[in-house]
Design a protein around this motif. Structure first.
Motif, PDB file in Angstrom:
ATOM      1  N   PHE A  30      -5.606  68.087  36.801  1.00  0.00           N
ATOM      2  CA  PHE A  30      -6.635  67.048  36.749  1.00  0.00           C
ATOM      3  C   PHE A  30      -6.144  65.752  37.398  1.00  0.00           C
ATOM      4  O   PHE A  30      -6.925  65.060  38.073  1.00  0.00           O
ATOM      5  CB  PHE A  30      -7.073  66.804  35.309  1.00  0.00           C
ATOM      6  N   ARG A  31      -4.883  65.412  37.218  1.00  0.00           N
ATOM      7  CA  ARG A  31      -4.360  64.211  37.877  1.00  0.00           C
ATOM      8  C   ARG A  31      -4.479  64.341  39.393  1.00  0.00           C
ATOM      9  O   ARG A  31      -4.956  63.413  40.071  1.00  0.00           O
ATOM     10  CB  ARG A  31      -2.903  63.982  37.483  1.00  0.00           C
ATOM     11  N   ILE A  34      -8.245  64.129  40.462  1.00  0.00           N
ATOM     12  CA  ILE A  34      -8.808  62.788  40.364  1.00  0.00           C
ATOM     13  C   ILE A  34      -8.199  61.868  41.417  1.00  0.00           C
ATOM     14  O   ILE A  34      -8.908  61.097  42.072  1.00  0.00           O
ATOM     15  CB  ILE A  34      -8.595  62.240  38.932  1.00  0.00           C
ATOM     16  N   GLU A  35      -6.898  61.962  41.624  1.00  0.00           N
ATOM     17  CA  GLU A  35      -6.262  61.129  42.638  1.00  0.00           C
ATOM     18  C   GLU A  35      -6.780  61.451  44.039  1.00  0.00           C
ATOM     19  O   GLU A  35      -6.887  60.554  44.893  1.00  0.00           O
ATOM     20  CB  GLU A  35      -4.745  61.301  42.583  1.00  0.00           C
ATOM     21  N   ALA A  36      -7.126  62.707  44.287  1.00  0.00           N
ATOM     22  CA  ALA A  36      -7.626  63.106  45.602  1.00  0.00           C
ATOM     23  C   ALA A  36      -9.092  62.739  45.799  1.00  0.00           C
ATOM     24  O   ALA A  36      -9.549  62.629  46.946  1.00  0.00           O
ATOM     25  CB  ALA A  36      -7.437  64.613  45.793  1.00  0.00           C
ATOM     26  N   SER A  37      -9.831  62.560  44.710  1.00  0.00           N
ATOM     27  CA  SER A  37     -11.275  62.353  44.804  1.00  0.00           C
ATOM     28  C   SER A  37     -11.711  60.914  44.599  1.00  0.00           C
ATOM     29  O   SER A  37     -12.778  60.512  45.088  1.00  0.00           O
ATOM     30  CB  SER A  37     -11.992  63.230  43.763  1.00  0.00           C
ATOM     31  N   VAL A  38     -10.941  60.136  43.852  1.00  0.00           N
ATOM     32  CA  VAL A  38     -11.338  58.780  43.467  1.00  0.00           C
ATOM     33  C   VAL A  38     -10.618  57.761  44.345  1.00  0.00           C
ATOM     34  O   VAL A  38      -9.396  57.824  44.518  1.00  0.00           O
ATOM     35  CB  VAL A  38     -11.027  58.530  41.978  1.00  0.00           C
ATOM     36  N   GLN A  39     -11.399  56.830  44.879  1.00  0.00           N
ATOM     37  CA  GLN A  39     -10.859  55.789  45.745  1.00  0.00           C
ATOM     38  C   GLN A  39     -10.940  54.430  45.044  1.00  0.00           C
ATOM     39  O   GLN A  39     -11.774  54.215  44.144  1.00  0.00           O
ATOM     40  CB  GLN A  39     -11.656  55.735  47.050  1.00  0.00           C
ATOM     41  N   PRO A  40     -10.089  53.476  45.451  1.00  0.00           N
ATOM     42  CA  PRO A  40     -10.189  52.126  44.887  1.00  0.00           C
ATOM     43  C   PRO A  40     -11.596  51.565  45.054  1.00  0.00           C
ATOM     44  O   PRO A  40     -12.204  51.670  46.123  1.00  0.00           O
ATOM     45  CB  PRO A  40      -9.166  51.335  45.713  1.00  0.00           C
TER      46      PRO A  40
END
Length: 297
Positions: A30-31, A34-40
């Protein structure tokens, strides 16, 4: 008898969530997703947020997050833990039923991990289906990205050892999601019976009937159910971040000897989020054709 909301899978207690935090496979998957899909700058909803770990991953990636959880014990714990992890100012805590929640603004992604093998027990399908309706009513037809994006359901006939130190006990067994288990003899290749995409209309009824060609002789006394979640599909990288639930071996009421080349038909029907007993009551496996060697004999 406990109320439905007190049963594991509906209202999971805090101590069980700590066991999930210790599951490194789940956490890393999941980390990574989420890191690959969510941007600042993204806006993210965390449905059924539990301890807040998914909200933490999203906030650490630079998102503004709405954490939604109805269990007051978990809400209190999440507030404390998000504060301790220095992301509390990025996370809006909402104590509410996830099936009744819509964020106050359009969002980019929704994380929902109410997953159990076969989509049984937990209410992943019902919650996301309700969220779709609530979100569309509030913000229009364009849905956000879901994590996981989809779930693949598969099954296969097996010969399972149900004896434990000489004690015979036939019942549902859970296994780590690995190819090899010494107490399980695989009799045929897996067959995918459903593929669920969470950005599409969802149905709760899971019903299937399919045939298998037996590859290895044995006593067919169980069916193994396999659940693989596509947490995120990275098109540019041409890869998927996967996560498997535990395998589930359900015993058959009528074990049958099968030979290589035999054809068996497996069927079942249950409601997503339903109890294991629903699957057990409907599960059937019947030999519908014999191998050529059996016919000659």
């Amino acid at each position: 008898m406990p109320k439905e909301t007190e049963v594991l899978g509906q209202y999971i207690p805090l101590h069980y969530h700590f066991e999930m935090l210790r599951d490194s496979y789940r956490m890393k998957s999941f980390r990574e997703a989420i890191e690959a899909s969510v941007q600042p700058g993204d806006k993210v909803v965390d449905l059924g947020g539990g301890t807040g770990v998914m909200s933490f991953f999203a906030a650490r990636a630079g998102a503004e997050v709405w954490y939604c959880e109805r269990n007051p014990e978990l809400v209190e714990a999440a507030e404390r833990m998000l504060q301790a992890n220095n992301v509390a100012d990025q996370v809006h805590i909402v104590q509410a039923d996830a099936a009744e929640f819509a964020p106050p603004t359009p969002v980019d992604a929704v994380v929902c991990e109410m997953l159990h093998v076969g989509l049984l027990r937990e209410k992943q399908v019902q919650v996301i289906s309700a969220f779709q309706k609530n979100y569309i009513a509030a913000h229009g037809p364009q849905l956000p990205r879901f994590i996981p994006e989809g779930t693949l359901l598969a099954c296969q006939p097996v010969e399972q050892c149900f004896e434990f130190e000489g004690f015979l006990a036939t019942g549902p067994l859970f296994q780590a999601p690995a190819d090899e288990h010494a107490d399980t003899s695989v009799l045929a290749e897996t067959a995918v019976h459903h593929m669920v995409w969470y950005d599409r209309p969802l149905r709760t009824n899971i019903a299937w009937s399919g045939k298998f060609r037996i590859a290895k002789a044995g006593m067919m006394n169980g069916v193994r159910f396999i659940t693989k979640n596509a947490l995120t599909v990275l098109i540019e990288d041409q890869r998927v971040v996967p996560w498997h639930n535990q395998f589930l071996v359900m015993p058959l009421d009528r074990p049958q000897q099968v030979e290589a080349g035999d054809v068996v038909e497996i069927s079942f029907q249950y409601e997503a989020g339903g109890e294991l007993s629903q699957l057990a009551a409907s599960l059937r496996a019947v030999r519908t054709g014999e191998s050529r060697s059996s016919q000659v004999a």
